[in-house]
Design a protein around this motif. Structure first.
Motif, PDB file in Angstrom:
ATOM      1  N   THR A  97      50.003  -7.918  19.921  1.00 33.30           N
ATOM      2  CA  THR A  97      50.770  -8.874  19.108  1.00 33.30           C
ATOM      3  C   THR A  97      51.869  -9.492  19.966  1.00 33.30           C
ATOM      4  N   HIS A  98      52.624  -8.659  20.685  1.00 37.44           N
ATOM      5  CA  HIS A  98      53.653  -9.172  21.596  1.00 37.44           C
ATOM      6  C   HIS A  98      53.162  -8.993  23.021  1.00 37.44           C
ATOM      7  N   GLY A  99      52.889 -10.063  23.706  1.00 34.42           N
ATOM      8  CA  GLY A  99      52.436  -9.936  25.090  1.00 34.42           C
ATOM      9  C   GLY A  99      50.933  -9.830  25.161  1.00 34.42           C
ATOM     10  N   ARG A 100      50.349 -10.558  26.120  1.00 35.85           N
ATOM     11  CA  ARG A 100      48.892 -10.622  26.206  1.00 35.85           C
ATOM     12  C   ARG A 100      48.295  -9.269  26.586  1.00 35.85           C
ATOM     13  N   GLN A 104      49.701  -4.110  32.327  1.00 32.34           N
ATOM     14  CA  GLN A 104      51.169  -4.043  32.293  1.00 32.34           C
ATOM     15  C   GLN A 104      51.691  -3.924  30.850  1.00 32.34           C
ATOM     16  N   ASN A 105      50.992  -4.571  29.918  1.00 35.04           N
ATOM     17  CA  ASN A 105      51.442  -4.542  28.522  1.00 35.04           C
ATOM     18  C   ASN A 105      50.834  -3.385  27.728  1.00 35.04           C
ATOM     19  N   ALA A 106      49.859  -2.685  28.345  1.00 36.47           N
ATOM     20  CA  ALA A 106      49.221  -1.576  27.624  1.00 36.47           C
ATOM     21  C   ALA A 106      50.213  -0.416  27.480  1.00 36.47           C
ATOM     22  N   THR A 145      56.217  -6.631  26.206  1.00 34.13           N
ATOM     23  CA  THR A 145      56.066  -6.123  24.846  1.00 34.13           C
ATOM     24  C   THR A 145      57.398  -5.771  24.189  1.00 34.13           C
ATOM     25  N   ASP A 146      57.373  -5.794  22.851  1.00 30.58           N
ATOM     26  CA  ASP A 146      58.522  -5.298  22.097  1.00 30.58           C
ATOM     27  C   ASP A 146      58.552  -3.763  22.144  1.00 30.58           C
ATOM     28  N   VAL A 402      43.535 -13.301  17.775  1.00 33.47           N
ATOM     29  CA  VAL A 402      43.187 -12.558  18.985  1.00 33.47           C
ATOM     30  C   VAL A 402      44.036 -13.054  20.148  1.00 33.47           C
ATOM     31  N   VAL A 403      44.896 -12.158  20.610  1.00 36.13           N
ATOM     32  CA  VAL A 403      45.806 -12.535  21.695  1.00 36.13           C
ATOM     33  C   VAL A 403      44.997 -12.855  22.947  1.00 36.13           C
TER      34      VAL A 403
END
Ligand code: F6R
Length: 635
Positions: A97-100, A104-106, A145-146, A402-403
């Motif tokens: 939802t925040h960040g593709r 790195q965002n996982a 990400t948040d 879908v991001v």
């Protein structure tokens, strides 16, 4: 919507299976909650006999859509680690939802020291403010990400309280008090000596105990087979898990007692949360999906937080025409919002089926705004429509679930719906979330153009925020809808009529009936009936009439009388306590009342339920209707 898992087990025991493998097995059973990336973190090292503490966190993450867990398995330890080393871990499967979606965002996310790892499901509404605050105090954020902020907030609490050595749960509890929004989290912290902290607000979390382990997960399927005893962590509770105990308190620090839940599901039923199919489950997830889509979108200065934007406020102010393009249910959500867009922004708005738009030589310019609506973000017709729009210099904004889907990459701005994965082929929760996302966009443009004042926007946002409650009431009438469904399941032809925003509701209700129950269901603007289709009405023909309150309700009553006098059996969608509609109809599907422009997300619910039950009475597979695919990537 993401899946989280956390396990702590006796560090002294010898295990056959490495904890990493167990965590990944659990995540596999949660993949229906998200699958664009995944990760696990394990506690390694620990207090040695000589008292030296070399505890550290080992982490692995992967971002390969639907293949991330396979990737994790390839690189995870295949044998249990040494005692102490393999006793606590957390895992996450993500629906961005925040960040593709990216490694790195996982999740899990770490704090600056690498001693705190966090997995999170939910939305941190005040993430902008918190990110600025944390950066100012020297925290280095490694993702977009948040969720990552939570690890740093815990670290921050520990930094601020050097004198009293905060007890493990306390730093997390204080950190969570700084967050507005929703969360279910699990925290792995080297200071906790193999324990874990879990907490929730608005997002689900269950905990379990048994077999020398304690565990938590965002949904039961992950825990089935691991534990015999399950408990629900209530909203606003936080708990500390050790291998033998779970101690809960509320977010203000008062002790709480956990209440056991009885579970009789097998794993397959649990993945569907006890529903027989995904469509049934997704239908009932609509209030939560709408709430998530609304959360945190209007930020403190009254601006709409678009997820990605290369369109400036000045450009939005200059828009002189809006075009909405989409297919199927996505087209219908656009039709619903055309009314609000024109009413609130006073900008002429056209709405097109994507495959028609591209071949009709539309007149576009740099002051046109084309909104591409697509749940999957991969529908070829909609992608081609936005290509054309970009060629003709229009600004393009995508509304997608879908991001990082194709449509989002090819647009100037993106507003995501946060419905989580929709597995049933028929769109349900993505339809309702598209409507509220588009409505927020309309409100924002209206505010920018000075047509609505901030306080008027706030009032409508409050009405939008009340929708999940009203939707829940509509869903509570499931049994009443089911009995009407039984009555009409043997019909061949159905007509749906509505006016104004009731017309797209009729179209959407009819589409659901066609695609999952295979009945001929035709929708018409109610005023158009007399120009031809009324010839098809004969004694016993079923007519669904959307007759909720609004300025055109009297006209709907007249249309109901027209078909009644030709022998039709009328099923009306009407507001609670509406006796005048009840007096005209054979059956009434009641829904709570709300303002007309926002009513479609509530009014469509009985029609979705009706199609669902009729399909099941007719023995149809509601999740996989014949001839249909969830994502249509051909023209
Ligand atoms: C209806 C349905 C389809 C989709 C359409 C567009 O229940 O699911 O009509 O709405 O194929 O798909 P997206 O929104 O992915 O572009």
């Amino acid at each position: 919507m993401c899946g989280i898992i956390a396990i702590t087990r006796n560090p002294e025991a010898a295990y056959e299976q490495p904890l990493a493998g167990i965590l990944i097995d659990c995540l596999e059973r949660l993949e229906y909650r998200g699958y664009d990336s995944a990760g696990i973190a394990l506690l390694v090292g620990g207090m040695e006999n000589d008292g030296a503490d070399d505890a550290a966190i080992w982490r692995i993450r992967a971002a390969v859509s639907k293949q991330s867990l396979k990737e994790l398995r390839k690189h995870a330890p295949s044998a249990p680690g040494p005692p102490r080393s393999d006793s606590a871990g957390i895992g996450h499967t993500r629906w961005a939802t925040h960040g593709r979606p990216s490694e790195q965002n996982a999740h899990p996310h770490l704090d600056c020291t690498g001693n705190i790892a966090v997995v999170h499901n939910g939305i941190v509404e005040n993430w902008r403010e918190l990110a600025e605050e944390l950066s100012r105090s020297g925290h280095e954020l490694a993702s977009e990400t948040d969720s990552e902020l939570i690890a740093h907030l815990i670290e921050d609490e520990l930094r601020m309280d050097t004198s009293t050595q905060l007890h493990g749960i306390e730093a997390t509890r204080r950190a969570l008090q700084r967050i507005t929004g929703s969360f279910a989290i699990a925290v792995l912290d080297t200071r906790l000596d193999g324990g874990l902290v879990v907490a929730r607000r608005l997002s689900p979390l269950v905990v379990g105990m048994g077999g020398g382990m304690c565990m938590a997960a965002s949904d039961l399927p992950a825990l089935l087979g691991l534990s015999g005893n399950y408990y629900v962590l209530e909203d606003g509770e936080i708990a500390e898990l050790t291998p033998e105990s779970i101690t809960a308190q509320d977010l203000d620090g008062h002790a709480r007692t956990l209440h056991p839940i009885h579970v009789s599901w097998d794993i397959e039923a649990a993945q569907k949360s006890g529903y027989d199919d995904f469509m049934g489950k997704e239908l009932h997830e609509q209030p939560a999906a709408v709430m998530d889509t609304l959360l945190g979108r209007f930020v403190s200065d009254g601006k709409l937080a678009l997820d990605e934007t290369r369109i400036t406020d000045d450009e939005l102010r200059e828009v002189d025409k809006v075009f909405i393009v989409g297919c199927g249910s996505s087209f219908h959500s656009g039709l619903v919002v055309k009314h609000a867009l024109e009413h609130w922004t006073r900008i002429p708005t056209e709405i097109d089926i994507s495959s028609e738009f591209r071949y009709r030589d539309p007149i576009l310019s740099s002051s046109s705004l084309v909104i591409g609506v697509s749940q999957s973000g991969e529908t070829m017709d909609t992608l081609q429509a936005i290509h054309l729009a970009r060629q003709l210099n229009a600004k393009v904004l995508a509304v997608s679930n879908v991001v990082d889907s194709s449509i989002t990459r090819q647009s100037d701005g993106v507003l995501y719906t946060r419905a989580g994965p929709e597995i049933g082929v028929a769109a349900t929760k993505t339809f309702s979330t598209q409507i509220v996302a588009l409505q927020m966009l309309a409100l924002y443009i209206a505010q920018l153009r000075g047509i609505l004042y901030n306080d008027e926007t706030s009032l409508i946002m409050d009405q939008l925020r009340d929708l999940p409650r009203l939707m829940r009431h509509a869903l509570d009438r499931d049994e009443a809808v089911k009995s009407v469904a039984e009555d009409i399941a043997g019909q061949r032809d159905l007509f749906y009529i509505g006016r104004n925003t009731g017309y797209p509701v009729a179209l959407e209700g009819a589409l659901k009936m066609k695609e999952i129950a295979y009945l001929r269901a035709e929708a018409y603007p109610a005023g158009e009936l007399k120009h031809g289709p009324i010839a098809l009405i004969e004694p016993g023909t079923v007519v669904l009439a959307i007759a909720t309150k609004g300025r055109l309700q009297k006209k709907m009553h007249a249309n109901i009388s027209e078909v009644k006098s030709r022998g039709a059996k009328v099923i009306a969608v009407a507001n609670d306590g509406d006796t005048s509609t009840a007096a005209l109809a054979d059956h009434v599907l009641y829904v709570p009342e709300t303002v007309s422009l926002l009513a479609p997300v509530v009014d469509v619910i009985p029609l979705q339920l009706l199609a669902y039950h009729v399909a099941r009475f007719r023995g149809c597979d509601v999740d996989r209707p014949r001839n249909l695919a969830k994502t249509v990537t051909v023209e």
